[in-house]
Design a protein around this motif. Sequence first.
Motif, PDB file in Angstrom:
ATOM      1  N   TRP A 119      -0.662  10.271   7.302  1.00 17.56           N
ATOM      2  CA  TRP A 119      -0.320   9.518   6.122  1.00 17.56           C
ATOM      3  C   TRP A 119      -1.754   9.459   5.289  1.00 17.56           C
ATOM      4  CZ3 TRP A 119       4.467   8.886   4.123  1.00 17.56           C
ATOM      5  CH2 TRP A 119       5.664   8.582   5.247  1.00 17.56           C
ATOM      6  N   HIS A 120      -1.864   9.586   4.116  1.00 16.70           N
ATOM      7  CA  HIS A 120      -3.243   9.482   3.562  1.00 16.70           C
ATOM      8  C   HIS A 120      -3.072   7.963   2.510  1.00 16.70           C
ATOM      9  CE1 HIS A 120      -4.490  12.992   5.122  1.00 16.70           C
ATOM     10  NE2 HIS A 120      -3.466  13.727   4.727  1.00 16.70           N
ATOM     11  N   VAL A 121      -3.986   7.237   2.540  1.00 14.99           N
ATOM     12  CA  VAL A 121      -3.819   6.229   1.750  1.00 14.99           C
ATOM     13  C   VAL A 121      -4.569   6.314   0.159  1.00 14.99           C
ATOM     14  CG1 VAL A 121      -4.364   3.547   1.585  1.00 14.99           C
ATOM     15  CG2 VAL A 121      -4.168   4.564   3.782  1.00 14.99           C
ATOM     16  N   PRO A 157       0.642  -1.144   0.292  1.00 11.79           N
ATOM     17  CA  PRO A 157      -0.043   0.068  -0.200  1.00 11.79           C
ATOM     18  C   PRO A 157       0.965   1.319  -0.015  1.00 11.79           C
ATOM     19  CG  PRO A 157      -0.813  -1.623   1.431  1.00 11.79           C
ATOM     20  CD  PRO A 157       0.478  -1.929   1.116  1.00 11.79           C
ATOM     21  N   GLU A 158       0.487   2.220  -0.787  1.00  7.18           N
ATOM     22  CA  GLU A 158       1.255   3.496  -1.188  1.00  7.18           C
ATOM     23  C   GLU A 158       0.606   4.561  -0.229  1.00  7.18           C
ATOM     24  OE1 GLU A 158       4.065   4.016  -2.700  1.00  7.18           O
ATOM     25  OE2 GLU A 158       4.383   1.857  -3.763  1.00  7.18           O
ATOM     26  N   GLY A 203       9.424   6.007   4.768  1.00  7.31           N
ATOM     27  CA  GLY A 203       8.843   6.101   3.299  1.00  7.31           C
ATOM     28  C   GLY A 203       7.404   5.819   3.227  1.00  7.31           C
ATOM     29  N   PRO A 204       6.891   6.239   2.185  1.00  8.83           N
ATOM     30  CA  PRO A 204       5.424   6.168   2.018  1.00  8.83           C
ATOM     31  C   PRO A 204       4.831   4.828   1.669  1.00  8.83           C
ATOM     32  CG  PRO A 204       6.358   7.313   0.110  1.00  8.83           C
ATOM     33  CD  PRO A 204       7.535   6.802   1.033  1.00  8.83           C
ATOM     34  N   ALA A 212       6.526   3.059   6.556  1.00  5.94           N
ATOM     35  CA  ALA A 212       5.828   3.805   7.526  1.00  5.94           C
ATOM     36  C   ALA A 212       5.499   2.859   8.669  1.00  5.94           C
ATOM     37  CB  ALA A 212       4.610   4.191   6.884  1.00  5.94           C
ATOM     38  N   ASP A 213       5.697   1.853   8.627  1.00  8.01           N
ATOM     39  CA  ASP A 213       5.502   0.783   9.709  1.00  8.01           C
ATOM     40  C   ASP A 213       6.706   0.207  10.409  1.00  8.01           C
ATOM     41  OD1 ASP A 213       5.316  -0.354   7.019  1.00  8.01           O
ATOM     42  OD2 ASP A 213       4.809  -2.443   8.318  1.00  8.01           O
ATOM     43  N   GLY A 214       8.009   0.764   9.966  1.00  3.58           N
ATOM     44  CA  GLY A 214       9.015   0.584  10.820  1.00  3.58           C
ATOM     45  C   GLY A 214       9.938  -0.778  10.063  1.00  3.58           C
ATOM     46  N   LYS A 215       9.528  -1.109   8.894  1.00  2.00           N
ATOM     47  CA  LYS A 215      10.317  -2.495   8.323  1.00  2.00           C
ATOM     48  C   LYS A 215      11.493  -2.017   7.428  1.00  2.00           C
ATOM     49  CE  LYS A 215       7.079  -4.744  10.202  1.00  2.00           C
ATOM     50  NZ  LYS A 215       6.108  -3.734  10.402  1.00  2.00           N
TER      51      LYS A 215
END
Lengths: 218, 218
Positions: free
Chosen positions: A216-218, A198-199, B175-176, B11-14
Amino acid sequence: MHVVVNAAMSADGKLSSRRREQIAISGDADFDRVDRLRADSDAVVVGVGTVLADDPHLTVKDENLRDERRTNGKPANPARVVVDSSARTPSSAEVLDDDATTYVCVSDAAPVEQRAALAEHADLITAGEERVDLLRAFAALQEQGIERVMVEGGGELIFSLFEAGLVDDLSVFVGPKVIGGRDAPTLADGDGFVENFPELELGEVERLDGGVLLTWHV
Amino acid sequence: MHVVVNAAMSADGKLSSRRREQIAISGDADFDRVDRLRADSDAVVVGVGTVLADDPHLTVKDENLRDERRTNGKPANPARVVVDSSARTPSSAEVLDDDATTYVCVSDAAPVEQRAALAEHADLITAGEERVDLLRAFAALQEQGIERVMVEGGGELIFSLFEAGLVDDLSVFVGPKVIGGRDAPTLADGDGFVENFPELELGEVERLDGGVLLTWHV
Ligand SMILES: NC(=O)c1ccc[n+]([C@@H]2O[C@H](COP(=O)([O-])OP(=O)(O)OC[C@H]3O[C@@H](n4cnc5c(N)ncnc54)[C@H](OP(=O)(O)O)[C@@H]3O)[C@@H](O)[C@H]2O)c1
Ligand SMILES: NC(=O)c1ccc[n+]([C@@H]2O[C@H](COP(=O)([O-])OP(=O)(O)OC[C@H]3O[C@@H](n4cnc5c(N)ncnc54)[C@H](OP(=O)(O)O)[C@@H]3O)[C@@H](O)[C@H]2O)c1
């Protein structure tokens, strides 16, 4: 329906340590922001993992915000929702008290006695065979008039919501701590994506409590 | 000695997916920043997990930066360092080519034949019984005149460096993307802390490549 996921993670992406104990990652400014976000929501959702680990109450803490809601013809607190395939939420859980309406989303596999015990304290929504089917569960919530949804974790539930395409916004407070641990819960756990990640689009970036709040927006 | 850890996380730390394949998390602007940081360093350090997963070259990509280094009486590229207890770095690894000096830090447990094979391509530093003792290995690097150290991952090595108290600064590009996965590598893996979490101070916050670069000081 509009779904915002909100969580606090360490600088290395953890929601908690490997012991799954609650850790103070943010501070008062973020706490106030989260309280306002709750007050602006029709429902606050968590996974049963978070109920078992933290036993959160999930109500609005600031009396002025509760008064504001009442003035607008709403209940003092948003509804609380637990995603709990096997109906493992203990009857003594804080989310089951009388301070707000509570929905527990269970699957067909949840044992009947446990459902019956929960039904005394909460409205049950049944969706999915072995595991809660989030699309169906959220559709059922929408039928109850729930439009603005806030998800407060944990990482297993958040991953599934991204997988189901249900997330609109993600607010993450990134705190000034390193937690570490290959087994510590992260912002998005589950099986993980291996392609078609997902970006996100970065919205606001705000310094807060020694860390930074990323929207953040999906 | 000054140690800066640099990495790109979702964005989730990976740092990567559960498949441990390299994933483009950042973009050109961050790439240029990382190249400059390399050029400003005396050595670039990675764990053997990163060598086995990504086979990085770890040299300065921009010719102007290499020229600048030469003008200042330095080798074109900083030294490369692999932390590799059992001498598992393959002889064909990119980090072992002739473009820069390479140190491989091994433990007493590394098999003699593998050490001998590596010694043809790299300078060996032996520190620690079963696992590389990072304090001793970094002291040996300092004796070689290495003062400015950049660590490029992965999460196992980064955790150990925090545990050893060796980290001065942490630059993280967030990152996004959402990667997810309870088994995906994160910015800091290892056993994880359960108390006395290293506290950070937030320095610069800069928007870059659709994400944000966070600079933390330990
Ligand atoms: N820092 C923060 O902001 C924050 C916020 C919340 C939680 N936390 C921490 O996070 C940890 C708990 O997180 P967690 O990830 O273990 O638990 P979680 O996401 O709260 O709950 C996960 C559980 O929900 C149930 N579930 C039912 N249907 C599901 C579906 N479709 N997808 C995913 N889950 C489903 C599953 O249990 P069943 O199969 O039994 O239903 C699953 O194990 C705790 O350590 C807590 O302290 C931190
Ligand atoms: N996004 C990014 O910026 C970025 C950067 C780098 C890597 N990565 C990703 O990260 C993954 C690799 O990371 P990783 O965490 O598995 O590996 P790693 O940190 O690169 O290497 C870990 C290995 O180093 C060795 N080691 C020796 N002494 C150690 C010590 N004292 N402490 C810790 N490790 C020690 C251990 O193997 P032995 O016991 O055999 O020595 C250990 O398994 C790959 O998926 C790669 O793509 C991403």
